[in-house]
Motif scaffolding. Sequence first.
Motif, PDB file in Angstrom:
ATOM      1  N   CYS A 193       5.857  -3.332   1.920  1.00 17.13           N
ATOM      2  CA  CYS A 193       6.039  -2.287   2.935  1.00 17.13           C
ATOM      3  C   CYS A 193       6.136  -0.941   2.199  1.00 17.13           C
ATOM      4  N   ARG A 213       3.606  -3.157   7.271  1.00 17.98           N
ATOM      5  CA  ARG A 213       4.286  -4.431   7.550  1.00 17.98           C
ATOM      6  C   ARG A 213       3.241  -5.549   7.612  1.00 17.98           C
ATOM      7  N   CYS A 231       7.617 -11.311  -1.248  1.00 17.71           N
ATOM      8  CA  CYS A 231       7.161 -10.796   0.052  1.00 17.71           C
ATOM      9  C   CYS A 231       5.659 -10.984   0.141  1.00 17.71           C
ATOM     10  N   GLY A 263      16.561 -10.586   0.979  1.00 18.15           N
ATOM     11  CA  GLY A 263      15.452 -10.416   0.015  1.00 18.15           C
ATOM     12  C   GLY A 263      14.918  -9.016   0.025  1.00 18.15           C
ATOM     13  N   GLY A 264      13.656  -8.987  -0.284  1.00 17.86           N
ATOM     14  CA  GLY A 264      12.613 -10.000  -0.215  1.00 17.86           C
ATOM     15  C   GLY A 264      12.491 -10.656   1.169  1.00 17.86           C
ATOM     16  N   THR A 265      11.837 -11.784   1.165  1.00 14.04           N
ATOM     17  CA  THR A 265      11.562 -12.480   2.424  1.00 14.04           C
ATOM     18  C   THR A 265      11.957 -13.953   2.296  1.00 14.04           C
ATOM     19  N   TYR A 302       7.711   1.751   2.515  1.00 11.49           N
ATOM     20  CA  TYR A 302       8.982   2.480   2.353  1.00 11.49           C
ATOM     21  C   TYR A 302       9.985   1.720   1.487  1.00 11.49           C
ATOM     22  N   CYS A 303       9.626   0.508   1.055  1.00 12.80           N
ATOM     23  CA  CYS A 303      10.646  -0.400   0.504  1.00 12.80           C
ATOM     24  C   CYS A 303      10.873  -0.207  -0.994  1.00 12.80           C
ATOM     25  N   ASN A 316      10.770 -12.880   8.501  1.00 16.33           N
ATOM     26  CA  ASN A 316       9.800 -11.929   9.032  1.00 16.33           C
ATOM     27  C   ASN A 316       9.043 -12.579  10.185  1.00 16.33           C
ATOM     28  N   PHE A 333      13.295  -2.331  -2.547  1.00 17.10           N
ATOM     29  CA  PHE A 333      14.036  -3.516  -2.994  1.00 17.10           C
ATOM     30  C   PHE A 333      13.275  -4.197  -4.133  1.00 17.10           C
ATOM     31  N   GLN A 392       3.483  -8.838   1.618  1.00 11.30           N
ATOM     32  CA  GLN A 392       2.876  -7.569   1.213  1.00 11.30           C
ATOM     33  C   GLN A 392       3.966  -6.504   1.122  1.00 11.30           C
ATOM     34  N   PHE A 410      11.215  -7.095  -5.356  1.00 10.29           N
ATOM     35  CA  PHE A 410      10.414  -8.212  -4.831  1.00 10.29           C
ATOM     36  C   PHE A 410       9.067  -8.201  -5.530  1.00 10.29           C
TER      37      PHE A 410
HETATM   38  S1  SF4 Z   1      11.816  -6.702   1.243  1.00  8.50           S
HETATM   39 FE1  SF4 Z   1      11.406  -6.473   3.442  1.00  8.50          FE
HETATM   40  S2  SF4 Z   1      10.967  -4.275   3.652  1.00  8.50           S
HETATM   41 FE2  SF4 Z   1      10.759  -4.768   1.457  1.00  8.50          FE
HETATM   42  S3  SF4 Z   1       8.589  -5.237   1.137  1.00  8.50           S
HETATM   43 FE3  SF4 Z   1       9.635  -7.170   1.568  1.00  8.50          FE
HETATM   44  S4  SF4 Z   1       9.395  -7.440   3.778  1.00  8.50           S
HETATM   45 FE4  SF4 Z   1       8.955  -5.301   3.347  1.00  8.50          FE
END
Ligand code: SF4
Length: 369
Positions: free
Chosen positions: A10, A126, A6, A54-56, A12-13, A89, A15, A8, A17
């Motif tokens: 986020c 974001r 990603c 993902g991720g992105t 709240y995330c 994104n 996941f 940057q 990455f």
């Molecule tokens: S996976 Fe999506 S929500 Fe999580 S940091 Fe990456 S862009 Fe942001």
Amino acid sequence: MHIPFCRQACHYCNFHFTTSLHQKNELVVALLKEIEMQKKFFLGEPVNTIYFGGGTPSLLSVVDCRLLIGAILQNFNVAVDAEITLEANPDDIDPAMLWGWKEAGINRLSIGIQSFYEEELKWMNRAHTAEQAKCSLQLATTAFDNITIDLIYGSPLLTDVMWEQNVQTAIQYGIPHLSCYALTVEEKTPLHKYISLNKAEPVDSDKQASQFLLLMQWMRDVGYEHYEVSNFAKPGFRSRHNSSYWKGNKYLGIGPSAHSYNGDTRQWNVANNQQYISSILTGVLPNETEDLTAANQLNEYIMISLRTKEGMDLEIIEKKWGVSKSAMIKKLLQRYLQTRLATQRNSIVQLSDKGFLQADGIASSLFIS
Ligand code: SF4
């Protein structure tokens, strides 16, 4: 296919990455190798959907995208009309990328918008602006019909008026599928830390509940089908990929932290890019496996089916897991039927709007050990 990069983080995330992109090429090589190593997973059965998440994934070059799709087509029996989704994104969307993805075989885009308000996007950290969010939709709709966007409700900054405006903006752009999630504060995220240090306002669950109820009404008014707790689609635009999970079909996850399910066991790859790459390149799948007991499978069926519009079928439970289990669940269900959080027609049990608000809690109260 999990793309663990990603631009940057986020706030709240939670996941898997990394924002360090230097291993991107090595990772693509490892993904290509894993596809080959897993080619027997479906035993020749058709693959109906492919999903780059993902991720992105929009950080992949079009060339990498084409290589990965090519490898999947070469190693699996992919249906000619397969749904192939890429998560993108807004800041990665431009005409060249859109047409490149299309030529590579992507036929559905999932765009991580979250909000059309600058102050909220900044609060969430974001990588894109409100202007980029709108511009990405304008561009994406010139290349793709099948588009879904993610929106988040229930953040401390989001008033009901702003929430309605976010949803209306998506509708005005003609986006046929919306995934709307309540902001959740997961442990080990920056948001969790800021709230515990009083640097961010905590999430108000009553406000989240009322914004979810509003959302259900608005979407119904404009003819979107509410086919899963968080998902709304115009007719013909349900996500085939997610629907397949909810039906309990097999799936194969490729990439670091990706999960797979083969009907009897669940496997998950290591959530570490370096370990994933090293292991794959030495020919070893870096995964762990869990055998699912009959109780695990039943509880999973309860959890997933109650989140869908189709609901939970007591006849399926009786056939697959036995009369005694079905009788226990029927008994536990009574209080939800009496309080109208759920309704029952023949053997089908469906949650009401208010029931959807507590879907996971209701499902887990029905779990059988
Ligand atoms: S996976 Fe999506 S929500 Fe999580 S940091 Fe990456 S862009 Fe942001």
